[in-house]
Design an enzyme around this catalytic site. Structure first.
Site, PDB file in Angstrom:
ATOM      1  CB  CYS A  48     -52.731 -87.614 -18.931  1.00  0.00           C
ATOM      2  SG  CYS A  48     -52.978 -88.882 -20.022  1.00  0.00           S
ATOM      3  NE  ARG A  95     -53.228 -86.940 -13.050  1.00  0.00           N
ATOM      4  CZ  ARG A  95     -53.120 -87.421 -12.143  1.00  0.00           C
ATOM      5  NH1 ARG A  95     -53.046 -86.968 -11.059  1.00  0.00           N
ATOM      6  NH2 ARG A  95     -54.967 -87.996 -12.428  1.00  0.00           N
ATOM      7  CD1 TRP A 138     -45.912 -91.306 -18.866  1.00  0.00           C
ATOM      8  CD2 TRP A 138     -48.060 -92.163 -18.558  1.00  0.00           C
ATOM      9  NE1 TRP A 138     -45.259 -92.932 -18.302  1.00  0.00           N
ATOM     10  CE2 TRP A 138     -46.086 -93.426 -18.624  1.00  0.00           C
ATOM     11  CE3 TRP A 138     -49.228 -94.024 -19.398  1.00  0.00           C
ATOM     12  CZ2 TRP A 138     -46.398 -94.605 -18.638  1.00  0.00           C
ATOM     13  CZ3 TRP A 138     -48.842 -95.162 -18.616  1.00  0.00           C
ATOM     14  CH2 TRP A 138     -47.430 -95.561 -18.940  1.00  0.00           C
ATOM     15  CG  ASN A 198     -55.746 -89.460 -15.774  1.00  0.00           C
ATOM     16  OD1 ASN A 198     -55.275 -89.886 -16.324  1.00  0.00           O
ATOM     17  ND2 ASN A 198     -56.032 -88.893 -14.689  1.00  0.00           N
ATOM     18  N   GLY A 199     -56.584 -91.937 -18.674  1.00  0.00           N
ATOM     19  CA  GLY A 199     -57.416 -93.175 -18.439  1.00  0.00           C
ATOM     20  C   GLY A 199     -57.014 -93.833 -19.481  1.00  0.00           C
ATOM     21  CD  GLU A 235     -37.460 -96.831  -3.144  1.00  0.00           C
ATOM     22  OE1 GLU A 235     -37.970 -97.391  -3.680  1.00  0.00           O
ATOM     23  OE2 GLU A 235     -37.524 -95.664  -3.211  1.00  0.00           O
ATOM     24  CE  LYS A 253     -36.081 -92.931  -6.035  1.00  0.00           C
ATOM     25  NZ  LYS A 253     -37.764 -94.464  -5.342  1.00  0.00           N
ATOM     26  CD  GLU A 307     -37.944 -93.575 -10.332  1.00  0.00           C
ATOM     27  OE1 GLU A 307     -37.855 -93.800  -8.374  1.00  0.00           O
ATOM     28  OE2 GLU A 307     -38.811 -93.301 -10.053  1.00  0.00           O
ATOM     29  CG  HIS A 316     -27.733-119.197  -4.955  1.00  0.00           C
ATOM     30  ND1 HIS A 316     -27.055-120.719  -4.803  1.00  0.00           N
ATOM     31  CD2 HIS A 316     -27.056-118.846  -3.439  1.00  0.00           C
ATOM     32  CE1 HIS A 316     -26.534-121.016  -3.225  1.00  0.00           C
ATOM     33  NE2 HIS A 316     -27.214-119.785  -2.455  1.00  0.00           N
ATOM     34  CE  LYS A 327     -44.214 -88.474  -6.973  1.00  0.00           C
ATOM     35  NZ  LYS A 327     -43.417 -88.546  -6.596  1.00  0.00           N
TER      36      LYS A 327
HETATM   37  C1  AGP Z   1     -40.922 -94.434  -6.798  1.00  0.00           C
HETATM   38  O1  AGP Z   1     -39.772 -92.852  -7.577  1.00  0.00           O
HETATM   39  C2  AGP Z   1     -42.037 -94.136  -8.285  1.00  0.00           C
HETATM   40  N1  AGP Z   1     -42.541 -93.519  -8.355  1.00  0.00           N
HETATM   41  C3  AGP Z   1     -42.947 -95.508  -8.128  1.00  0.00           C
HETATM   42  O2  AGP Z   1     -42.116 -96.737  -7.634  1.00  0.00           O
HETATM   43  C4  AGP Z   1     -43.973 -95.030  -7.285  1.00  0.00           C
HETATM   44  O3  AGP Z   1     -44.045 -94.930  -6.169  1.00  0.00           O
HETATM   45  C5  AGP Z   1     -45.099 -95.680  -7.222  1.00  0.00           C
HETATM   46  O4  AGP Z   1     -45.967 -95.347  -9.119  1.00  0.00           O
HETATM   47  C6  AGP Z   1     -46.408 -96.219  -6.097  1.00  0.00           C
HETATM   48  O5  AGP Z   1     -46.877 -94.535  -6.383  1.00  0.00           O
HETATM   49  P1  AGP Z   1     -47.718 -94.152  -5.022  1.00  0.00           P
HETATM   50  O6  AGP Z   1     -47.688 -93.737  -4.055  1.00  0.00           O
HETATM   51  O7  AGP Z   1     -48.228 -92.971  -5.725  1.00  0.00           O
HETATM   52  O8  AGP Z   1     -48.899 -95.372  -5.244  1.00  0.00           O
END
Ligand code: AGP
Length: 607
Positions: free
Chosen positions: A2, A27, A73, A98-99, A481, A485, A488, A504, A602
């Site tokens: 958060c 966040r 969040w 936050n936490g 990757e 993308k 998500e 397989h 994020k």
């Molecule tokens: C990917 O698009 C995401 N934002 C997520 O997988 C991110 O890379 C992951 O949470 C790690 O975050 P960081 O690089 O801030 O440690």
């Protein structure tokens, strides 16, 4: 994950708190709320949804010199107003958090036995009642906070206000980030510097266990037991923390287009055609790394994929054993004593709870040399590692990582070059890679010039339910990757497979409704992956390929996107850009919220 912000000012603090929340929405954005002191009471406004909704609910007449605010969040309890922060105890103590409080259940039971009533499903509410409880037991506001946090197990960054102490905001941190911003006639706390860059460029970075008591003319930092602490104030260039769209429709789009500059910024001054510069990872790095026998990388999500590419580089160019683990797994494995290991954490934010916990776990159990490759100076990972290389990507706001990834790979290329030098690898190979690395911004720029091929693929896949991504060798992490993308931001189920693994099992999924995106390298794997593509085409799968080869059509129905050719080891970095853009346009055609995809945040500061 958060975002919290709080402040005490001689002017109306509410617009500053709301602007701070907008900058912290990366966040989390399930709900938002604010609590502020005025006329001897505390008023709170909470809403499900975005900060803009909260802003519209605040009355023009609302004014205050003291307050705390939160963007959520959800962890404990669904996103609704009841669970939105701030949480209050008897309308006296208000807390934003936050936490995660791991022992919230026993604490809740004790407080219920003491007569406290809980109205939310959150773990945070125990903190508010606990502070209230200790105040009623005779503690002052600050000593009640110090006493209460002794009972908490888990992670927290807190902002707290008290109706009986209307000129103060208290902040506290343990395993979740919190900064103190120093202004003129005003002081603040926030989850990161970006939240406050509109009001100050002077910051104090709290350590775990510390609390900050702020008023408009004073900042007092205390340690766990209430002893005063001195923390230096650091000036941070606030111009680096703008969050403006600069004419783009979304931050993700802006950040994709910033990649050539971001890569330039991450290599500039660190590499010349003759090779990497000394000391770019910090003084003494080269000497410290002589004779390392292992590299252990720990990261999550996109950053993990960057690490997986380095694994191939390490084996091929250094002959050094490299292992890559997810942060959420590494910290729970049986500790193994290794001989001289370099532990590399990779993180955009430098605050990802699983990666940070792994760094702490490794330091305790194996005492490796620690390096972090990170985008946020002064983040916990930077502060807790022996060596740091900042990626210099600039703020990344879109939840989907783009420029963080390519700059992490640029920094990892510098790590590769530095280790090649330390291990006396041929000078001409070092020079060749250095030169190619310096050309990378130009190569990436070329992939951004004609957007039509990406839009064409996106139009063909946006209405599908699933997609398969294929790659081989160091292009397999790129396929992963690419799949991350797509899933998500467009919510299309996407899976990545090593191309040779298709037969397989996953081949059973192939029909005309299953788009397949394949990264094709110009290396020894090319013929093999072309055969894998034929296996898909023969079953009416629609294949789209991306790679530095000039084949114009790999299959009739799909198509091929040609990308600039550079050294094979750097080509994965270029090949992710088309995948990012295909995902971006797919999300646009689907109409999803590109920058704030559902359920995500994020910076993931909870385990
Ligand atoms: C990917 O698009 C995401 N934002 C997520 O997988 C991110 O890379 C992951 O949470 C790690 O975050 P960081 O690089 O801030 O440690």
């Amino acid at each position: 994950m958060c975002g919290i912000v709080g402040g005490s000012s001689k002017r109306n603090v509410l617009p500053i708190l709301v602007e701070g929340l907008k900058r912290l929405e990366y966040r989390g954005y399930d709900s938002a709320g604010v609590a502020f002191t005025a006329n001897k009471k505390i008023t709170q406004v909470k809403t499900v949804g975005r900060v803009a909704d909260l802003e519209s609910q605040l009355k023009k007449s609302d004014e205050s010199n003291n307050g705390i605010a939160h963007t959520r969040w959800a962890t404990h309890g669904v996103p609704n107003t009841k669970n939105a922060h701030p949480h209050s105890s008897l309308n006296e103590i208000f807390v934003v958090h936050n936490g995660i409080i791991e022992n919230h259940e026993p604490l809740r039971n004790n407080l219920i036995a003491e007569g406290y009533k809980f109205i939310s499903d959150t773990d945070t509410e125990v903190i508010t009642h606990l502070i209230n409880y200790y105040k009623n037991a005779g503690h002052d506001f600050d000593s009640a906070v110090i006493r209460a946090i002794k009972d908490l197990k888990g992670a927290y960054a807190l902002g707290i206000i008290d109706v009986n102490n209307p000129d103060f905001v208290i902040g506290a941190r343990e395993h979740s980030p919190l900064v103190v911003g120093e202004g003129i006639d005003e002081n603040f706390i926030a989850s990161d510097v970006m939240a406050l860059s509109q009001v100050t460029n002077k910051f104090k970075f709290l350590e775990d266990g510390q609390i900050a008591i702020i008023s408009n003319d004073n900042i007092e930092i205390l340690g766990k037991n209430g002893a005063p602490k001195n923390i230096a104030t650091q000036e941070i260039d606030s111009t680096a923390y703008t969050n403006d769209l600069a004419g783009y429709s979304h931050f993700m789009e802006k950040e994709i287009f910033e990649q050539p500059t971001a890569v330039s910024n991450s290599i500039e001054g660190r590499v010349l055609e003759s090779g990497p510069q000394e000391g770019i990872f910090g003084a003494g790095f080269e000497e410290a790394l002589v004779d390392i026998s292992n590299i252990q990388i720990v990261a999550c999500g996109t950053s993990y994929h960057a690490g997986r590419i380095f694994e191939y580089w390490s084996h091929k160019f250094l002959g050094i054993n490299c292992r890559v683990d997810y942060g959420s797994e590494y910290q729970y494995q049986e500790p193994i004593k290794t001989q001289k290991t370099l532990l590399v954490t990779i993180s955009q934010s430098g605050e990802t709870a699983d990666t940070l916990a792994s760094l702490r776990f490794a330091k305790k159990t194996d005492n490796p040399i620690t390096l972090t490759i990170c985008n946020v100076a002064n983040s916990s990972m930077c502060r807790e590692s022996d060596y740091t290389m900042l990626t210099n990507a600039g703020p990344e706001i879109g939840v989907a990582s783009t420029k963080a990834f390519v700059t992490q790979l640029s920094c990892l290329s510098l790590l590769l070059l530095t280790l090649m030098k330390i291990n006396n690898k041929p000078e001409n190979s070092i020079k060749k890679i250095s030169k190619a690395l310096m050309d990378l911004p130009k190569n990436i720029q070329q992939t951004l010039e004609d957007l039509e091929p990406y839009k064409k693929v996106a139009k063909l896949i946006f209405n599908k339910n699933s997609a398969l991504f294929l790659g081989r060798g160091m292009y397999f992490p790129i396929a992963r990757e690419g799949a991350l993308k797509l899933k998500e931001i467009s919510y299309i189920h996407a899976e990545a497979y090593p191309a040779g693994e298709l037969k397989h099992g996953p081949l059973a999924l192939i029909d005309k409704n299953m788009p397949v995106l394949a990264v094709v390298p110009d290396n020894e794997h090319l013929d093999k992956i072309l055969s894998n593509i034929q296996e898909v085409a023969a079953r009416k799968g629609r294949v789209f390929s991306i790679g530095p080869i000039s084949k114009t059509e790999i299959t009739k129905e799909g198509g091929h996107i040609n990308i600039p050719k550079t050294l094979d080891l750097l080509n994965p970095i270029i090949s992710i850009v088309p995948m990012q853009l295909i995902s971006y346009y797919t999300a646009i055609y689907k109409g999803t919220d590109v920058d704030k995809p559902r359920n995500l945040a994020k910076s993931v500061t909870v385990e």
